[in-house]
Design an enzyme around this catalytic site. Structure first.
Site, PDB file in Angstrom:
ATOM      1  N   ASP A  82       0.932  -1.094  -0.249  1.00  0.00           N
ATOM      2  CA  ASP A  82       0.064  -0.168   0.071  1.00  0.00           C
ATOM      3  C   ASP A  82       0.803   1.043   0.018  1.00  0.00           C
ATOM      4  OD1 ASP A  82      -2.369   1.238  -0.190  1.00  0.00           O
ATOM      5  OD2 ASP A  82      -2.941   0.820   2.182  1.00  0.00           O
ATOM      6  N   GLY A 208     -10.005   4.771   1.589  1.00  0.00           N
ATOM      7  CA  GLY A 208     -10.736   5.579   2.630  1.00  0.00           C
ATOM      8  C   GLY A 208     -12.148   4.957   2.692  1.00  0.00           C
ATOM      9  N   THR A 232      -8.592   0.959   7.946  1.00  0.00           N
ATOM     10  CA  THR A 232      -9.152   1.442   9.374  1.00  0.00           C
ATOM     11  C   THR A 232      -9.943   0.219  10.167  1.00  0.00           C
ATOM     12  OG1 THR A 232      -8.950   3.575   8.665  1.00  0.00           O
ATOM     13  CG2 THR A 232     -10.361   3.435  10.311  1.00  0.00           C
TER      14      THR A 232
HETATM   15 ZN   LIG Z   1      -5.043   4.584   1.044  1.00  0.00          ZN
END
Ligand SMILES: [Zn+2]
Length: 291
Positions: A82, A208, A232
């Site tokens: 990433d 996101g 996340t």
């Molecule tokens: Zn990202």
């Protein structure tokens, strides 16, 4: 061979307009949990590592851990690096055997970004690997990479030219999403995905995503976001499940049951997302068509 080039997973996902979860793992437990989730759902899966995780575990040990577990699963899986702004770490991971990388030169102007991305694509080609590119940084800092300032959004023609000039396999457009948890409702620009795909039909990457509604995921996937990054949500499942267990069992000093609880929570998070993105059941027929 369950470890495949990312293209073998994403070409079909993009054609059929379903999303493949690309989950950022942080250690062996989270890796095992997401591989089990994909296996249970007969889904293809992309496993990602941040540069921070590669630096902390080491590229060699991480690759050994990946091969030991990924070679044993019956579904197609691929390993991706990433957001990496650092060319040296791109080289380290490509040499170690990562299947694809996100060269994040979004802090550079488009011209310099294009020049360097062309070099990274050539380097990746030599390893049979693929490159994700981006020209607009995703809002929010993730594992030490990124910025909290809103990125400039270029006209889609600039994205289209970047894709054509660099030969990247997949592209992460700015669509109004942000890394981390949303402090306010995001203003999405889903039409940008459609416009870029119309000009250049290659897989788009959704960053996101944590905190988006299911209908927002479904819409963006239908427009061509074939790779859907999950970072996340894993961090939340991983940390909260530790907290939950320790609060419920303050006097228990039993690592295996703590770890089993955490693994269960991470696996469930992965199952929920893979199910939502429409890739459940897509693994078997992929390997059948590859034969
Ligand atoms: Zn990202």
């Amino acid at each position: 061979m369950p470890v495949v080039p990312i293209r073998e997973i994403l070409d079909r996902a993009f054609d059929e307009r379903y999303g493949v979860a690309a989950i950022n793992i942080v250690d062996d437990l989270s890796l095992e949990a997401v591989l089990e989730a994909a296996t249970e759902l007969d889904a293809p899966l992309i496993v990602q590592t941040s540069v921070k995780t590669v630096k902390s575990l080491g590229a060699g040990p991480l690759m050994s851990m990946w091969r030991a577990r990924a070679d044993a699963v019956p579904v197609p899986v691929s390993l991706h690096l990433d957001h990496c702004p650092d060319r040296a770490w791109i080289t380290t991971c490509l040499e170690a055997g990562w299947n694809s990388v996100l060269f994040d030169a979004s802090r550079l102007d488009v011209e310099e970004n294009t020049r360097q991305t062309i070099e990274v694509v050539a380097e990746a080609n030599r390893h049979g690997a693929h490159v994700e590119g981006e020209i607009e940084s995703v809002l929010g800092v993730e594992d030490g990479v990124g910025s909290d300032d809103a990125a400039e959004v270029h006209p889609v023609e600039v994205s289209s030219k970047f894709i054509a000039d660099t030969g990247i396999y997949m592209f992460a457009p700015a669509i109004g999403t942000a890394h981390g948890l949303y402090k306010k409702t995001p203003h999405l620009m889903p039409e940008r995905v459609t416009e870029i795909v119309d000009l250049h039909p290659i897989p788009m990457v959704l960053h996101g995503g944590t905190g988006l509604r299911e209908d927002q995921f479904t819409d963006l996937i239908a427009r061509g976001c074939a790779k859907v990054n999950i970072s996340t949500a894993l961090k939340i499942a991983f940390v909260q499940s530790h907290r939950e267990y320790l609060e419920a069992n303050p006097d228990k000093n039993d690592p295996p049951s703590l770890l089993a609880h955490v693994k269960g929570a991470v696996k469930q998070m992965a199952i929920d997302h893979i199910g939502m993105f429409g890739s459940a059941g897509k693994a078997g027929s992929l390997s059948a068509s590859a034969r």
